[in-house]
Motif scaffolding. Structure first.
Motif, mmCIF file in Angstrom:
data_model
loop_
_atom_site.group_PDB
_atom_site.id
_atom_site.type_symbol
_atom_site.label_atom_id
_atom_site.label_comp_id
_atom_site.label_asym_id
_atom_site.label_seq_id
_atom_site.Cartn_x
_atom_site.Cartn_y
_atom_site.Cartn_z
ATOM 1 N N ASN A 1 4.649 5.159 3.719
ATOM 2 C CA ASN A 1 4.662 6.637 4.484
ATOM 3 C C ASN A 1 3.787 7.424 3.822
ATOM 4 O OD1 ASN A 1 5.284 5.993 7.222
ATOM 5 N ND2 ASN A 1 7.216 6.936 6.652
ATOM 6 N N ARG A 2 4.479 7.386 1.923
ATOM 7 C CA ARG A 2 4.134 7.647 0.856
ATOM 8 C C ARG A 2 2.667 7.776 0.852
ATOM 9 N NH1 ARG A 2 8.649 9.499 -2.792
ATOM 10 N NH2 ARG A 2 10.252 8.906 -1.932
ATOM 11 N N LEU A 3 2.350 6.792 0.921
ATOM 12 C CA LEU A 3 0.590 6.077 0.222
ATOM 13 C C LEU A 3 -0.264 6.651 1.378
ATOM 14 C CD1 LEU A 3 1.728 2.480 -0.620
ATOM 15 C CD2 LEU A 3 0.934 4.472 -1.611
ATOM 16 N N ARG A 4 -0.074 6.046 3.105
ATOM 17 C CA ARG A 4 -0.561 7.112 4.298
ATOM 18 C C ARG A 4 -1.056 8.252 3.402
ATOM 19 N NH1 ARG A 4 2.261 4.271 7.813
ATOM 20 N NH2 ARG A 4 1.377 2.379 7.635
ATOM 21 N N ARG A 5 -0.077 9.265 3.077
ATOM 22 C CA ARG A 5 -0.217 10.845 3.129
ATOM 23 C C ARG A 5 -1.081 10.580 1.852
ATOM 24 N NH1 ARG A 5 5.525 11.528 4.471
ATOM 25 N NH2 ARG A 5 6.373 10.961 2.038
ATOM 26 N N ALA A 6 -0.701 10.147 0.739
ATOM 27 C CA ALA A 6 -1.654 10.073 -0.133
ATOM 28 C C ALA A 6 -3.159 9.805 0.355
ATOM 29 C CB ALA A 6 -1.213 9.506 -1.504
ATOM 30 N N GLY B 1 -9.921 2.983 -0.573
ATOM 31 C CA GLY B 1 -9.787 1.786 -0.828
ATOM 32 C C GLY B 1 -8.887 1.445 -1.029
ATOM 33 N N GLN B 2 -9.083 1.729 -2.577
ATOM 34 C CA GLN B 2 -7.454 0.670 -3.678
ATOM 35 C C GLN B 2 -6.076 0.329 -2.609
ATOM 36 O OE1 GLN B 2 -9.169 2.059 -6.860
ATOM 37 N NE2 GLN B 2 -8.564 0.509 -8.033
ATOM 38 N N LEU B 3 -5.692 2.355 -2.345
ATOM 39 C CA LEU B 3 -5.241 2.404 -1.400
ATOM 40 C C LEU B 3 -4.563 2.479 -0.181
ATOM 41 C CD1 LEU B 3 -2.974 4.685 -3.268
ATOM 42 C CD2 LEU B 3 -4.020 7.062 -1.654
ATOM 43 N N ARG B 4 -5.435 1.773 0.262
ATOM 44 C CA ARG B 4 -5.045 1.081 2.041
ATOM 45 C C ARG B 4 -4.764 -0.376 1.623
ATOM 46 N NH1 ARG B 4 -9.374 4.613 4.450
ATOM 47 N NH2 ARG B 4 -10.713 3.015 3.526
ATOM 48 N N GLY B 5 -5.596 -1.104 0.476
ATOM 49 C CA GLY B 5 -4.829 -2.295 0.241
ATOM 50 C C GLY B 5 -3.330 -2.557 -0.512
ATOM 51 N N ILE B 6 -3.201 -1.275 -1.005
ATOM 52 C CA ILE B 6 -1.660 -1.702 -1.426
ATOM 53 C C ILE B 6 -1.225 -1.381 -0.923
ATOM 54 C CG2 ILE B 6 -0.004 -0.185 -2.928
ATOM 55 C CD1 ILE B 6 -2.365 0.807 -4.141
ATOM 56 N N CYS C 1 6.499 -7.213 -5.760
ATOM 57 C CA CYS C 1 6.556 -5.853 -6.864
ATOM 58 C C CYS C 1 5.870 -5.469 -7.228
ATOM 59 C CB CYS C 1 8.319 -5.765 -7.050
ATOM 60 S SG CYS C 1 8.736 -5.191 -5.262
ATOM 61 N N LEU C 2 5.513 -7.310 -8.134
ATOM 62 C CA LEU C 2 4.664 -6.430 -9.660
ATOM 63 C C LEU C 2 3.351 -6.397 -9.128
ATOM 64 C CD1 LEU C 2 4.916 -6.377 -12.937
ATOM 65 C CD2 LEU C 2 4.912 -8.960 -12.384
ATOM 66 N N ASP C 3 2.503 -7.020 -8.526
ATOM 67 C CA ASP C 3 0.908 -7.352 -7.915
ATOM 68 C C ASP C 3 0.832 -5.816 -7.803
ATOM 69 O OD1 ASP C 3 1.476 -10.104 -8.789
ATOM 70 O OD2 ASP C 3 1.369 -10.773 -7.141
ATOM 71 N N ILE C 4 2.111 -5.174 -6.557
ATOM 72 C CA ILE C 4 1.831 -3.515 -5.937
ATOM 73 C C ILE C 4 1.375 -3.130 -6.605
ATOM 74 C CG2 ILE C 4 2.427 -2.243 -4.672
ATOM 75 C CD1 ILE C 4 3.791 -4.512 -2.877
ATOM 76 N N ALA D 1 -1.495 0.994 -10.534
ATOM 77 C CA ALA D 1 -1.797 1.690 -11.863
ATOM 78 C C ALA D 1 -3.290 1.869 -10.895
ATOM 79 C CB ALA D 1 -1.071 0.714 -13.255
ATOM 80 N N ALA D 2 -3.781 0.889 -11.201
ATOM 81 C CA ALA D 2 -5.416 1.180 -10.879
ATOM 82 C C ALA D 2 -5.549 2.142 -10.348
ATOM 83 C CB ALA D 2 -5.603 -0.097 -10.292
ATOM 84 N N VAL D 3 -5.590 2.344 -9.503
ATOM 85 C CA VAL D 3 -5.920 3.835 -8.894
ATOM 86 C C VAL D 3 -5.248 4.601 -9.300
ATOM 87 C CG1 VAL D 3 -4.978 5.438 -6.590
ATOM 88 C CG2 VAL D 3 -4.489 2.698 -6.331
#
Lengths: 109, 109
Positions: free
Chosen positions: A28-33, B35-40, B50-53, B58-60
């Motif tokens: 939800n947080r990422l969707r908002r972002a 796009g990166q955010l959707r990938g996450i 968690c480490l990969d996420i 950090a990249a975004v």
């Protein structure tokens, strides 16, 4: 102790978040972002002032940072339980402690 | 000097980015970050570690920060020209200076 050893053995890759509520919260947080990010693109297309765009970009950054902290705290809670066998403690003492940790981490980032 | 006075008068709100190329550059960066955010979000749904996420988050963050710096430098370039009447200078000296500024700002954020 057997459980701890087993966890250490499979601990080469860090574990994922098993808790559905935690994952939903992060999503939800990422969707908002993501929505905020689309809003910023609209602002640029519409030619809004740089200062307003800057404020929105700072807001997304803050949202991402607090999502990051949230993920770390959820991970900590999960691993304290699975690796160290910690339960809720008395009267949600663990939850209260983790809330403090989240506040502290929120200040530094 | 007339132009400078006019700019100062309308300078109550900070101006927007007039240059189309600059805006397109910012939009492309923000689209990539989206796009990166959707990938996450996909990674969380798939239960990735968690480490990969964390690495992707950090990249975004880094992408957003460099977009922010880019916007600031574009703004600086535009205002140096419009408020102070600076042109390209000799042999693109202004561009070279602003590139250095962008590198410096990129380190600190």
């Amino acid at each position: 102790m057997g459980a701890t050893t087993a966890t250490a053995a499979e601990g080469c890759t860090m574990s994922n978040l098993a808790d559905d509520a935690a994952r939903t919260d992060l999503l939800n947080r990422l969707r908002r972002a993501e929505g905020q990010l689309r809003g910023i693109q609209r602002m640029i297309e519409e030619g809004q002032p740089c200062l307003d765009i800057a404020s929105q970009m700072a807001a997304v950054r803050k949202a991402l940072d607090s999502t990051y902290v949230r993920m770390t705290v959820c991970f900590m809670q999960q691993e304290l339980q699975s690796r160290l066998g910690m339960g809720e403690g008395k009267d949600g003492a663990l939850d209260a402690l983790l809330e403090d940790v989240q506040t502290l981490l929120g200040k530094v980032r």
